[in-house]
Design a protein around this motif. Structure first.
Motif: not given
Length: 229
Positions: A1-7, A45-59
């Motif tokens: 399994m291939h897991i990719h993370v967006l940090q 890629i079998d699973l994409l994990i998108i982590l949190g962060g202090p910015m806004s999606i509008h920034d």
């Protein structure tokens, strides 16, 4: 399994998810936007994990990589890649699917209950009540065609699911004491006293250990659900 993370920031990582990935012996790759990493091909890629962060999606002016991240996520959803979005990650899924993301009526920072709702049998079912860790100031409308999974006293939409392969969680089930300890020094300006849904740094630094066992177990269940489809 291939897991990719967006940090998005160095101090918000996988938390307890790292243990689960090690246990299943999955291939793990990263896009660290704060380090100017390049987005990969979605092939394999079998699973994409998108982590949190202090910015806004509008920034997007301050963080122009948000533009590419949204395009990448849109393709992942179109390709029916399994996706888990956590906090900022859930808001990114919502906006890519056409829903509005906006300031919540109250910031939620600390340990507060979420309430699971009845769902279709094919959907993931959260507990009727779960004390979860939160750190967010924005929220979202539900994307068209999604199923709400949870709400809280101050926020109508805490989690949602699209089909059987996409889950967005505004709260943090991956948290450990170490991961909370990493966030607090970077974001403690948000810990405003006498707010109904903001706990103190002392409370966050001294979370009872059984809280983590409960939420981490739920996170493992979600990961197993998403990767079994």
């Amino acid at each position: 399994m291939h897991i990719h993370v967006l940090q998005h920031v160095e101090f918000e990582g996988l938390g307890s998810i790292a243990n689960w990935i090690t246990k299943i012996n999955a291939q793990l790759t990263w896009t660290r936007f704060y380090a100017n990493d390049i987005l990969p091909s979605l092939s394999g890629i079998d699973l994409l994990i998108i982590l949190g962060g202090p910015m806004s999606i509008h920034d997007e002016d301050e963080y122009p990589w948000l533009i590419d991240e949204k395009k990448f996520l849109s393709i992942a959803l179109h390709n029916e890649t399994a996706v888990l979005g956590i906090c900022l990650g859930s808001q990114l899924i919502a906006t890519v699917c056409g829903a509005q993301v906006y300031p919540a009526s109250h910031k939620e920072i600390g340990w507060f209950p979420i309430y699971g709702v009845e769902t279709d049998k094919k959907m993931f079912r959260l507990p009727n009540q779960l004390e979860a860790f939160h750190w967010h100031g924005e929220t979202f409308d539900l994307p068209t065609g999604s199923q709400r999974l949870a709400y809280s006293a101050s926020c109508d939409n805490q989690a949602f699911q699209i089909g059987t392969k996409v889950i967005g969680l505004q709260f943090h089930l991956e948290s450990t004491q170490s991961s909370i300890n990493a966030i607090v020094p970077h974001c403690d300006d948000e810990l405003i006293p006498d707010q109904p849904y903001i706990q103190s740094a002392d409370q966050l630094y001294n979370t009872p250990s059984d809280c983590f066992f409960t939420i981490n177990s739920q996170m493992y269940s979600i990961l197993e659900y998403l990767t079994s489809k």
